[in-house]
Design an enzyme around this catalytic site. Sequence first.
Site, mmCIF file in Angstrom:
data_model
loop_
_atom_site.group_PDB
_atom_site.id
_atom_site.type_symbol
_atom_site.label_atom_id
_atom_site.label_comp_id
_atom_site.label_asym_id
_atom_site.label_seq_id
_atom_site.Cartn_x
_atom_site.Cartn_y
_atom_site.Cartn_z
ATOM 1 N N ASP A 51 5.297 -4.350 6.350
ATOM 2 C CA ASP A 51 5.653 -6.005 6.784
ATOM 3 C C ASP A 51 5.939 -6.861 5.641
ATOM 4 O O ASP A 51 6.994 -7.339 5.717
ATOM 5 C CB ASP A 51 4.658 -6.497 7.621
ATOM 6 C CG ASP A 51 4.914 -7.374 8.719
ATOM 7 O OD1 ASP A 51 6.244 -7.482 8.795
ATOM 8 O OD2 ASP A 51 4.095 -8.411 8.715
ATOM 9 N N ARG A 84 -25.821 12.586 17.916
ATOM 10 C CA ARG A 84 -25.606 11.047 17.506
ATOM 11 C C ARG A 84 -24.526 10.472 18.017
ATOM 12 O O ARG A 84 -23.595 11.290 18.574
ATOM 13 C CB ARG A 84 -25.344 11.051 15.931
ATOM 14 C CG ARG A 84 -26.725 11.398 15.283
ATOM 15 C CD ARG A 84 -26.585 11.609 13.901
ATOM 16 N NE ARG A 84 -27.643 11.621 13.071
ATOM 17 C CZ ARG A 84 -27.757 12.150 11.800
ATOM 18 N NH1 ARG A 84 -26.595 12.636 11.149
ATOM 19 N NH2 ARG A 84 -28.837 12.305 11.122
ATOM 20 N N GLY A 104 0.925 -1.046 -0.059
ATOM 21 C CA GLY A 104 -0.044 -0.065 -0.064
ATOM 22 C C GLY A 104 0.761 1.312 -0.113
ATOM 23 O O GLY A 104 1.823 1.419 0.780
ATOM 24 N N ASP A 108 0.168 2.015 8.545
ATOM 25 C CA ASP A 108 -0.166 1.061 9.519
ATOM 26 C C ASP A 108 0.742 0.889 10.771
ATOM 27 O O ASP A 108 0.167 0.946 11.971
ATOM 28 C CB ASP A 108 -0.214 -0.439 9.046
ATOM 29 C CG ASP A 108 -1.139 -0.638 7.858
ATOM 30 O OD1 ASP A 108 -2.063 0.299 7.773
ATOM 31 O OD2 ASP A 108 -0.917 -1.519 7.015
ATOM 32 N N THR A 136 4.704 2.795 5.502
ATOM 33 C CA THR A 136 3.344 2.279 5.619
ATOM 34 C C THR A 136 2.523 3.125 6.501
ATOM 35 O O THR A 136 2.846 3.628 7.614
ATOM 36 C CB THR A 136 3.455 0.685 5.904
ATOM 37 O OG1 THR A 136 1.894 0.454 6.444
ATOM 38 C CG2 THR A 136 4.324 0.591 7.204
ATOM 39 N N ARG A 150 0.835 -5.014 -5.265
ATOM 40 C CA ARG A 150 0.859 -6.163 -4.404
ATOM 41 C C ARG A 150 1.383 -7.468 -5.147
ATOM 42 O O ARG A 150 0.504 -7.859 -5.661
ATOM 43 C CB ARG A 150 -0.427 -6.195 -3.445
ATOM 44 C CG ARG A 150 -0.562 -5.113 -2.532
ATOM 45 C CD ARG A 150 -1.647 -5.316 -1.493
ATOM 46 N NE ARG A 150 -2.203 -4.290 -0.820
ATOM 47 C CZ ARG A 150 -1.619 -3.743 0.034
ATOM 48 N NH1 ARG A 150 -0.454 -4.242 0.650
ATOM 49 N NH2 ARG A 150 -2.201 -2.454 0.656
ATOM 50 N N ARG A 207 -4.859 -2.645 9.343
ATOM 51 C CA ARG A 207 -4.880 -4.378 9.169
ATOM 52 C C ARG A 207 -4.977 -4.759 10.835
ATOM 53 O O ARG A 207 -5.797 -4.268 11.578
ATOM 54 C CB ARG A 207 -3.403 -4.554 8.602
ATOM 55 C CG ARG A 207 -3.373 -4.481 7.322
ATOM 56 C CD ARG A 207 -2.215 -5.015 6.561
ATOM 57 N NE ARG A 207 -1.831 -4.730 5.383
ATOM 58 C CZ ARG A 207 -2.492 -5.232 4.215
ATOM 59 N NH1 ARG A 207 -3.176 -6.203 4.320
ATOM 60 N NH2 ARG A 207 -2.199 -4.769 3.004
ATOM 61 N N GLN A 235 -7.172 7.900 4.189
ATOM 62 C CA GLN A 235 -6.024 7.825 5.122
ATOM 63 C C GLN A 235 -4.896 7.686 4.443
ATOM 64 O O GLN A 235 -3.655 7.810 5.000
ATOM 65 C CB GLN A 235 -6.602 6.726 6.078
ATOM 66 C CG GLN A 235 -7.655 6.917 6.961
ATOM 67 C CD GLN A 235 -8.161 5.609 7.485
ATOM 68 O OE1 GLN A 235 -7.816 5.341 8.658
ATOM 69 N NE2 GLN A 235 -9.061 4.875 6.874
ATOM 70 N N VAL A 247 16.852 8.622 -1.085
ATOM 71 C CA VAL A 247 17.749 7.628 -1.539
ATOM 72 C C VAL A 247 18.485 8.040 -2.827
ATOM 73 O O VAL A 247 19.792 7.742 -2.867
ATOM 74 C CB VAL A 247 16.904 6.430 -1.527
ATOM 75 C CG1 VAL A 247 17.828 5.182 -2.287
ATOM 76 C CG2 VAL A 247 16.313 6.036 -0.268
ATOM 77 N N ASP A 258 3.092 -0.786 11.704
ATOM 78 C CA ASP A 258 2.945 -1.951 12.361
ATOM 79 C C ASP A 258 4.373 -2.944 12.249
ATOM 80 O O ASP A 258 4.473 -4.145 12.309
ATOM 81 C CB ASP A 258 1.852 -3.015 11.388
ATOM 82 C CG ASP A 258 2.180 -3.046 9.935
ATOM 83 O OD1 ASP A 258 3.015 -2.341 9.482
ATOM 84 O OD2 ASP A 258 1.542 -3.948 9.182
HETATM 85 O O1 F6P Z 1 -1.407 -1.315 4.539
HETATM 86 C C1 F6P Z 1 -1.759 -0.405 4.231
HETATM 87 C C2 F6P Z 1 -3.359 -0.520 4.178
HETATM 88 O O2 F6P Z 1 -3.918 0.890 3.699
HETATM 89 C C3 F6P Z 1 -4.124 -1.096 5.307
HETATM 90 O O3 F6P Z 1 -4.164 -0.017 6.209
HETATM 91 C C4 F6P Z 1 -5.401 -1.560 4.727
HETATM 92 O O4 F6P Z 1 -5.669 -2.762 5.518
HETATM 93 C C5 F6P Z 1 -4.843 -2.118 3.179
HETATM 94 O O5 F6P Z 1 -3.729 -1.409 3.113
HETATM 95 C C6 F6P Z 1 -5.601 -1.754 2.149
HETATM 96 O O6 F6P Z 1 -5.211 -2.417 1.212
HETATM 97 P P1 F6P Z 1 -5.403 -2.310 -0.517
HETATM 98 O O7 F6P Z 1 -5.112 -1.264 -0.937
HETATM 99 O O8 F6P Z 1 -4.900 -3.634 -1.077
HETATM 100 O O9 F6P Z 1 -7.111 -2.262 -0.482
#
Ligand code: F6P
Length: 320
Positions: free
Chosen positions: A102, A162, A10, A127, A125, A71, A171, A253, A22, A129
């Site tokens: 990751d 609300r 992503g 995330d 990323t 990916r 993830r 995001q 770089v 993570d």
């Molecule tokens: O890893 C980054 C991310 O945005 C995650 O937060 C999310 O679950 C995933 O990629 C979504 O992936 P895709 O772009 O394949 O829908």
Amino acid sequence: MRVGILTSGGDAPGMNACIRAVVRGGLYYGMEIFGIQQGYEGLINGEFVQMSTASVADIIHRGGTILQTARSIAFMEDAGIKKAYEQLQKHKIDALVVIGGDGTLTGAQRLNELTGMRVFGLPGTIDNDLAYTDFTIGFDTSVNTVLSAIGNIRDTSSSHGRTTIIEVMGRQCGDIALHAGLAGGAETIMIPEKSYDLDAIVRKLQAGRERGKRHSIIIKAEGVDISAEDLAKILAERMGGVEVKVVILGYIQRGGSPTARDRILASRTGVRCIELIREGVNNAAVGIKGDTVVDYPLAVALAMEKDSHLEYQRICDILL
Ligand code: F6P
């Protein structure tokens, strides 16, 4: 010295700033830098382009990645990795730099293990993570995007009285939820690292209403094992007619101009990566601990376990 660079998985804001660091860092030290389009997929297909100072001009502030990303399923198999290695040899690449999360760094480690290719990972990323680094490139921008959304949603939630569930990405990592929820003063934060108690959530929301609160914001990480819609139904039922709305923030995001923090992290880790290549290191993951740029062998970095959320959770437990 010929260095290849790619972005994979992503995209994340700050990847461009990292590519720039770089490329310019490498050129500064007399290296030749080759951009590889479309991540590992482009590596397997031989999509190499020589980079210059000019090819990374005017990108530090741009979201996304000028090298494109993908990916790659093929790169998950040893056969795909071997094809990628053949391309690296064909283009006489001495070291490969990968920017990603990751999965990207795990692929990099496998490439190094299988072929001996020198490989370097930079944490790109949203995330957050990766355990070996306090922060990943793109995380800060993403948290700020969520924070801005929380502010807007609070205005309308408050006007209508609300409860709103905001689902955020990450993830299996709850860091975007935890950091944005803490900074945004959410009433409840739900993350995959911690089990939730629906009765306790309802009690808390009701106590807020009894104190005269007009709105409630729940930040739920996407990795929590209940869908935002199911959660909304349950809460509406248990709270006797309170309107519960769902907002899934999704790809906003991942986009946008990177924050100063992400640009600086990208620049510092990118230059350090080039210096490690110069120093003759075989493979490394580069990141940040405190305010110090750190590096570890890829296998060591990837075996680390993340526990930074515990401290943030403790603060949330006290303040929310
Ligand atoms: O890893 C980054 C991310 O945005 C995650 O937060 C999310 O679950 C995933 O990629 C979504 O992936 P895709 O772009 O394949 O829908």
